[in-house]
Design an enzyme around this catalytic site. Sequence first.
Site, PDB file in Angstrom:
ATOM      1  N   LYS A 285       0.837  -2.415 -12.571  1.00 48.01           N
ATOM      2  CA  LYS A 285      -0.624  -2.496 -12.626  1.00 48.01           C
ATOM      3  C   LYS A 285      -1.205  -1.160 -13.057  1.00 48.01           C
ATOM      4  O   LYS A 285      -0.622  -0.108 -12.830  1.00 48.01           O
ATOM      5  CB  LYS A 285      -1.180  -2.854 -11.238  1.00 48.01           C
ATOM      6  CG  LYS A 285      -0.960  -4.290 -10.821  1.00 48.01           C
ATOM      7  CD  LYS A 285      -1.445  -4.532  -9.407  1.00 48.01           C
ATOM      8  CE  LYS A 285      -2.935  -4.334  -9.268  1.00 48.01           C
ATOM      9  NZ  LYS A 285      -3.426  -4.656  -7.907  1.00 48.01           N
TER      10      LYS A 285
ATOM     11  N   LYS B 258      -4.517   4.683 -10.597  1.00 46.78           N
ATOM     12  CA  LYS B 258      -4.852   6.104 -10.658  1.00 46.78           C
ATOM     13  C   LYS B 258      -3.674   6.984 -10.282  1.00 46.78           C
ATOM     14  O   LYS B 258      -3.624   8.157 -10.650  1.00 46.78           O
ATOM     15  CB  LYS B 258      -6.015   6.409  -9.708  1.00 46.78           C
ATOM     16  CG  LYS B 258      -7.362   5.938 -10.180  1.00 46.78           C
ATOM     17  CD  LYS B 258      -8.438   6.415  -9.225  1.00 46.78           C
ATOM     18  CE  LYS B 258      -9.803   5.947  -9.675  1.00 46.78           C
ATOM     19  NZ  LYS B 258     -10.856   6.411  -8.745  1.00 46.78           N
TER      20      LYS B 258
ATOM     21  N   LYS C 284       0.826  -1.206   0.000  1.00 48.27           N
ATOM     22  CA  LYS C 284       0.000   0.000   0.000  1.00 48.27           C
ATOM     23  C   LYS C 284       0.859   1.255   0.000  1.00 48.27           C
ATOM     24  O   LYS C 284       0.584   2.223  -0.716  1.00 48.27           O
ATOM     25  CB  LYS C 284      -0.946  -0.006   1.204  1.00 48.27           C
ATOM     26  CG  LYS C 284      -2.135  -0.937   1.054  1.00 48.27           C
ATOM     27  CD  LYS C 284      -3.036  -0.855   2.256  1.00 48.27           C
ATOM     28  CE  LYS C 284      -4.322  -1.643   2.022  1.00 48.27           C
ATOM     29  NZ  LYS C 284      -5.191  -0.991   1.023  1.00 48.27           N
TER      30      LYS C 284
END
Length: 402
Positions: free
Chosen positions: A249, A252, A149
């Site tokens: 990946k 955004k 994360k």
Amino acid sequence: MASTPLWAIRVHRAFLVPRRVWVRLSSTVSSPSRPAIVFSGIQPTGIPHLGNYLGAIQNWVKLQNTSTPQDTLIYSIVGWHALTLPQDPAELYEAKFETLASLLALGIDPKRSIVFSQDDVSEHLSLSWILTCLTPMGKLKRMTTWKSKLATIRNTSSDSGVEDSMLNLGLFSYPVLQAADILAYHATHVPVGEDQMQHLELCRDLAELFNRRYPDIPHSVTSKPFFNLPRAIYTHSPRILSLRDPSQKMSKSAPDADSRIMLTDSPTSIAKKIRSAVTDSIRGITYDPAARPGVSNLLAILAAFQAHSPHALDTKNSFSGTRDEMETLAARYSNKGASHLKNDVAEAVIEGWRNPRENFTRLKADRNYLMHVLADGSRRARDISSTTLARVKEKIGLANVR
């Protein structure tokens, strides 16, 4: 509502069988004697991109459309989890409604499924604290997803440079809140990706620990466990990569807007992004994610949308995404170039997202309706979770036993 599910899911071996198998949803999730309770959550990140849809939302819709009327489906927009990373307050608030509008536009039915905002149901936090007091530090230290994360917000594909000094307590302990999210509804099944399997294992461990420590009948071997041990529904979700850098990946946070396809992108923008997608100079089209990630990414996108053609959200069609299926699709382009493949991908995505994009625009403009959906969903969620918390408090000694 389909009486017999028409799509297959893969169930993780740790929870159901000694090896991975493909099974029908009806035989895995639901039975006449024990309806399923399915829980899943999504962060309020706003408008989804193609990877969000194919990775999670599409599977929610499939679960909804293939479940029996007796099954309970609970989908939460998890605002408390969003706070584990820095957020702009105004953007976070708007993102909640954009996320909800996206879910509804892409096929979630708030009458069939319970759709609510996690931060409207305080029982999650109360149960999380109770579970936190049961959680061994050693188990939390073995959780590794916090590193990924932090790597994501740094826009890097590697977590090798992520250090403990960057970690806050909320991010470290959020798997316990996830467990509370699930157990508050006595969920029997949770759709997960590979990266969340650790967390579901922790959830099962905590449920089992609570059941042992607080049995209905002390010292009785026949005492019925209070919490279910939720099972994993491992659904095939293609890993959609950046159109500009297929080593990462789709995200955004990537600086190049052409690297991702958003639900709100116009047909012209979608076509432009796909036609400029990075591939390679090798002749012909083959499926090889390691050697040809860009081409393989386009094939994965095309396969996922063609599985639902001529209507991209017709979830009665099935796509398992096996290597054989992907290679069969690639063989259709064996004598064609990347430009031909890109044209077909663009056409499939444009057509597949045409209606959802229009629905999103309409729903986003109707704030009163969205607030009504959240209020109704939170009421339904609270009806279940408040009963669970009341019984938990009785069991641990914080309330009188009825």
